[in-house]
Design a protein around this motif. Structure first.
Motif, PDB file in Angstrom:
ATOM      1  N   UNK A  22      -7.910  -8.565   7.419  1.00 25.41           N
ATOM      2  CA  UNK A  22      -6.790  -8.404   6.498  1.00 25.41           C
ATOM      3  C   UNK A  22      -7.174  -7.452   5.362  1.00 25.41           C
ATOM      4  N   UNK A  23      -8.361  -7.644   4.800  1.00 21.88           N
ATOM      5  CA  UNK A  23      -8.843  -6.749   3.742  1.00 21.88           C
ATOM      6  C   UNK A  23      -8.966  -5.320   4.266  1.00 21.88           C
ATOM      7  N   UNK A  24      -9.527  -5.159   5.451  1.00 28.46           N
ATOM      8  CA  UNK A  24      -9.665  -3.822   6.037  1.00 28.46           C
ATOM      9  C   UNK A  24      -8.306  -3.162   6.203  1.00 28.46           C
ATOM     10  N   UNK A  30      -2.103   3.652   3.520  1.00 30.92           N
ATOM     11  CA  UNK A  30      -1.432   3.961   2.264  1.00 30.92           C
ATOM     12  C   UNK A  30      -0.169   3.114   2.137  1.00 30.92           C
ATOM     13  N   UNK A  31       0.548   2.959   3.239  1.00 30.06           N
ATOM     14  CA  UNK A  31       1.783   2.171   3.256  1.00 30.06           C
ATOM     15  C   UNK A  31       1.460   0.796   3.840  1.00 30.06           C
ATOM     16  N   UNK A  32       0.912  -0.070   3.007  1.00 31.53           N
ATOM     17  CA  UNK A  32       0.467  -1.372   3.499  1.00 31.53           C
ATOM     18  C   UNK A  32       1.637  -2.252   3.941  1.00 31.53           C
ATOM     19  N   UNK A  86      -5.020  11.540   2.264  1.00 36.36           N
ATOM     20  CA  UNK A  86      -5.307  11.694   0.833  1.00 36.36           C
ATOM     21  C   UNK A  86      -5.544  10.343   0.155  1.00 36.36           C
ATOM     22  N   UNK A  87      -4.949   9.271   0.683  1.00 42.64           N
ATOM     23  CA  UNK A  87      -5.105   7.946   0.089  1.00 42.64           C
ATOM     24  C   UNK A  87      -6.129   7.089   0.850  1.00 42.64           C
ATOM     25  N   UNK A 115      -1.001   8.992   3.288  1.00 41.24           N
ATOM     26  CA  UNK A 115      -1.775   8.507   4.431  1.00 41.24           C
ATOM     27  C   UNK A 115      -3.131   7.982   3.980  1.00 41.24           C
ATOM     28  N   UNK A 116      -3.521   6.867   4.581  1.00 38.24           N
ATOM     29  CA  UNK A 116      -4.838   6.299   4.345  1.00 38.24           C
ATOM     30  C   UNK A 116      -5.827   6.782   5.391  1.00 38.24           C
TER      31      UNK A 116
END
Length: 133
Positions: A22-24, A30-32, A86-87, A115-116
């Motif tokens: 969940x943490x990962x 970026x859009x959780x 970028x995120x 984006x993450x």
């Protein structure tokens, strides 16, 4: 070995836990709201259900694992594109992007906005366009 076997086994068990996944997920996207879902956690845990996953993972860890960063320079003579969310909070761009650019000076570098760590999931159209370019 890098760590005693009981500690390695404990660490591997944590890797296969819902709280860590969940943490990962919270760090990876970026859009959780859209991507860090319970379904994403379930998918992330699928490999952990394989009967020998824990033993195989402990053996891998005690064997030294692997270092992706040591392989990056082998890409230098190849046409390479670096697409970076970028995120990204897994490999924060300020710390890691300069290292990749330095290791691959001929690579085309592109930011993937909004984006993450997983452009292929969060921004598949941007990723596809970059691959086609």
């Amino acid at each position: 070995p890098p760590v005693p076997e009981p500690f390695a086994r404990g660490g591997i068990r944590v890797l296969g836990s819902w709280p860590l996944r969940s943490l990962a997920n919270q760090l990876a996207y970026a859009d959780t709201d859209a991507f860090a879902t319970d379904d994403a956690i379930r998918v992330g845990l699928l490999h952990c259900a394989r009967p020998s996953w824990e033993d195989d993972s402990v053996s891998w860890l005690l064997g030294g694992g692997y270092s992706v960063s040591s392989l990056v320079p082998r890409l230098a003579p190849k046409p390479t594109a670096i697409l970076w969310g970028r995120q990204d909070e897994i490999l924060p761009p300020a710390e890691f992007a300069p290292k990749f650019v330095a290791a691959l000076p001929g690579a085309a570098f592109r930011w993937v906005e909004e984006c993450g760590h997983s452009p292929h999931l969060e921004q598949p159209d941007a990723l596809a366009a970059a691959v086609r370019a």
